[in-house]
Write an enzyme that holds these catalytic residues in place. Structure first.
Site, mmCIF file in Angstrom:
data_model
loop_
_atom_site.group_PDB
_atom_site.id
_atom_site.type_symbol
_atom_site.label_atom_id
_atom_site.label_comp_id
_atom_site.label_asym_id
_atom_site.label_seq_id
_atom_site.Cartn_x
_atom_site.Cartn_y
_atom_site.Cartn_z
ATOM 1 N N ARG A 199 69.498 -122.471 74.948
ATOM 2 C CA ARG A 199 68.825 -123.452 74.064
ATOM 3 C C ARG A 199 67.488 -123.897 74.669
ATOM 4 O O ARG A 199 66.544 -124.181 73.935
ATOM 5 C CB ARG A 199 69.728 -124.646 73.784
ATOM 6 C CG ARG A 199 71.054 -124.229 73.143
ATOM 7 C CD ARG A 199 71.378 -124.946 71.859
ATOM 8 N NE ARG A 199 72.650 -124.448 71.338
ATOM 9 C CZ ARG A 199 72.769 -123.537 70.379
ATOM 10 N NH1 ARG A 199 71.707 -123.043 69.785
ATOM 11 N NH2 ARG A 199 73.956 -123.125 69.975
ATOM 12 N N LYS A 248 78.275 -119.784 65.383
ATOM 13 C CA LYS A 248 79.045 -119.500 66.600
ATOM 14 C C LYS A 248 80.232 -120.457 66.746
ATOM 15 O O LYS A 248 81.336 -120.042 67.087
ATOM 16 C CB LYS A 248 78.042 -119.616 67.750
ATOM 17 C CG LYS A 248 78.522 -119.755 69.136
ATOM 18 C CD LYS A 248 77.350 -119.505 70.063
ATOM 19 C CE LYS A 248 76.725 -120.743 70.668
ATOM 20 N NZ LYS A 248 77.531 -121.379 71.704
ATOM 21 N N SER A 249 80.002 -121.739 66.448
ATOM 22 C CA SER A 249 81.074 -122.730 66.569
ATOM 23 C C SER A 249 82.244 -122.380 65.645
ATOM 24 O O SER A 249 83.410 -122.465 66.025
ATOM 25 C CB SER A 249 80.551 -124.089 66.091
ATOM 26 O OG SER A 249 80.323 -124.941 67.126
ATOM 27 N N ASP A 308 72.905 -130.068 69.993
ATOM 28 C CA ASP A 308 72.294 -128.852 70.530
ATOM 29 C C ASP A 308 70.817 -128.724 70.142
ATOM 30 O O ASP A 308 70.106 -127.872 70.679
ATOM 31 C CB ASP A 308 73.079 -127.618 70.061
ATOM 32 C CG ASP A 308 74.465 -127.585 70.687
ATOM 33 O OD1 ASP A 308 74.647 -128.170 71.776
ATOM 34 O OD2 ASP A 308 75.382 -126.987 70.094
ATOM 35 N N GLN A 330 84.581 -130.184 71.237
ATOM 36 C CA GLN A 330 85.344 -129.238 72.060
ATOM 37 C C GLN A 330 86.622 -129.900 72.574
ATOM 38 O O GLN A 330 87.697 -129.294 72.570
ATOM 39 C CB GLN A 330 84.478 -128.746 73.218
ATOM 40 C CG GLN A 330 83.323 -127.874 72.743
ATOM 41 C CD GLN A 330 82.450 -127.346 73.864
ATOM 42 O OE1 GLN A 330 82.574 -127.772 75.011
ATOM 43 N NE2 GLN A 330 81.571 -126.429 73.534
ATOM 44 N N GLY A 371 81.385 -122.757 76.767
ATOM 45 C CA GLY A 371 82.171 -123.990 76.858
ATOM 46 C C GLY A 371 83.200 -124.084 75.750
ATOM 47 O O GLY A 371 84.322 -124.561 75.964
#
Ligand code: S3P
Length: 412
Positions: A371, A5-6, A298, A152, A77
């Site tokens: 999560r 996903k990142s 995470d 981020q 986020g």
């Protein structure tokens, strides 16, 4: 595993500001990745998907148009912070907002450096979103010491700098994931790293480059933990991203004594990937400190479940960032662990869990945080009576088929 996903957020955003057509394969699933796609479509980026491929037609740094309405990042986020970087260097003004969880998350961490570069950003009185971003294509270059290690934040500043064609010099307290740097380099930017310092040179343009996205290590971590905990398990997870800045969890479980091995390691699209084999293992306790935290951020809630089954006391410190994720992951974790019969202690910046405990089971709150849902689902597998996990549908934020795949593994 679904695609990482990142990496996906970055592949979409960077190909949107590159020149030319990008083909992205290894697509992930989940609401967060849809959020990035939806926002870019609203910004006039041409994106189409078929046969497991996503095509993005990038129009360069100034190819976006003012959206008709506020952009909606949902729960993501990465979407709000990374896109804010790009939007800071556009000619138009954008309003960007998200769900009730995203509204509670701190945005000052991007507002401060992006404003220092010359963007005009207004935030809610709490310092969170909605954000009003009045872009400025003539942003200044920036030298910035980041107070927290956050990929981020780092990415927001790098994306603002690259889009405005100015240099960026950053330092982080500890190294965070470096997917943005890898991808920008692949598209022609000069990005150098020296310890925790990163420098981006002014970049005239990015050239579209195809990306093949590996499986998401953060999703794989739940299955790795399940296999370690459950007697008789012997699992092979194929084609997972193994970027060294992401696999703190793998290093930590190895240190705890878990039988995990990497096979078939190779590099593709600038990212290391490979297969992971894992077997049921007896564990020793571990101590995790600030330096390791960004590479396992995470996966830290999962460590508490493994810690409850290890020999000794497992401690996590220097992880105050967990309090500002999709939920306050320290507070929810400790309450949840206690509600299923695990003794655990809460610290401002972490937690500790005594080993050799039996997980009785019960019902846990998850705050609708994907999560936390998946962490307690794994705890349930190792519990006596099972666990009712509230808001279980939130797993679809990053992994919509998580429960189906868990079921499938259980029946083998
Ligand atoms: C992410 C970075 C991490 C992580 C998040 C995804 C990213 O956040 O927790 O799930 O894609 O850059 P921070 O960079 O804020 O620590």
């Amino acid at each position: 595993m679904p695609g990482d996903k990142s990496i996906w957020h970055r592949a979409l955003i960077i190909s949107a500001i590159a020149n030319g057509e990008t083909e992205i394969t290894g697509n992930p699933a989940g609401l967060d990745v849809e959020s990035t796609k939806r926002c870019l479509l609203d910004l006039g980026v041409s994106i189409s998907s078929s046969d497991g491929k996503t095509m993005v037609n990038g129009n360069g740094f100034n190819g976006m148009r003012k959206p008709e309405n506020a952009l909606d990042v949902g729960n993501s986020g990465s979407t709000i912070r990374l896109l804010s970087g790009v939007l800071s260097a556009q000619k138009f003004e954008t309003l960007i907002d998200g769900d009730s969880s995203i509204r509670k998350r701190p945005m000052n961490r991007i507002v401060t450096p992006l404003s220092q570069m010359g963007a005009h950003i207004s935030s809610a009185p709490s310092g969170g979103c909605p954000l009003g971003i009045k872009g400025n294509p003539d942003l200044n270059s920036i030298t910035y010491d980041m107070p927290v290690a956050s990929a981020q934040v780092k990415s927001a500043i790098l994306l603002a700098g690259v889009t405005a064609g100015v240099s960026v010099t950053l330092s982080e307290p500890h190294s965070s994931r470096d997917h943005t740097e890898i991808m920008l380099r692949r598209c022609g930017a000069i990005v150098e790293k020296d310890n925790n310092k990163i420098r981006l040179d002014p970049c005239p343009e990015l050239t579209a480059t195809n990306f093949n996205i590996p499986g998401d290590f953060s999703s794989a971590a739940y299955f790795i933990a399940a296999a370690i905990l459950i007697e008789g398990s012997d699992l092979l997870i194929k084609d997972v991203g193994l970027n060294p800045t992401r696999i703190g969890f793998l290093n930590v479980v190895k240190e705890m004594g878990a039988a995990v091995e990497i096979h078939n390691s190779r590099e593709e699209s600038g990212e290391i990937r490979g297969d992971i084999s894992v077997k049921h293992s007896k564990l020793n306790a571990v101590s995790i400190t600030a330096e390791t935290v960004p590479s396992i951020i995470d996966e830290l809630p999962l460590i508490s479940v493994l810690g409850a089954k290890a020999e000794g006391i497992t401690t996590v410190s220097g992880a105050g960032e967990l309090r500002v994720k999709e939920s306050d992951r320290i507070s929810l974790l400790i309450k949840g662990l206690r509600s299923i019969g695990i003794e655990a202690e809460e610290f401002e910046d972490g937690f500790s869990v005594r080993g050799n405990q039996s997980i009785i089971g019960g019902e846990t709150d998850t705050g609708g945080d994907h999560r936390m849902v998946m962490t307690f689902a794994i705890a349930a597998l190792a519990s006596k009576n099972g666990i009712t996990v509230r808001d279980a549908e939130s797993s679809s934020v990053s992994y919509p088929s998580f429960f189906n795949e868990l079921d499938e593994l259980g029946s083998n």
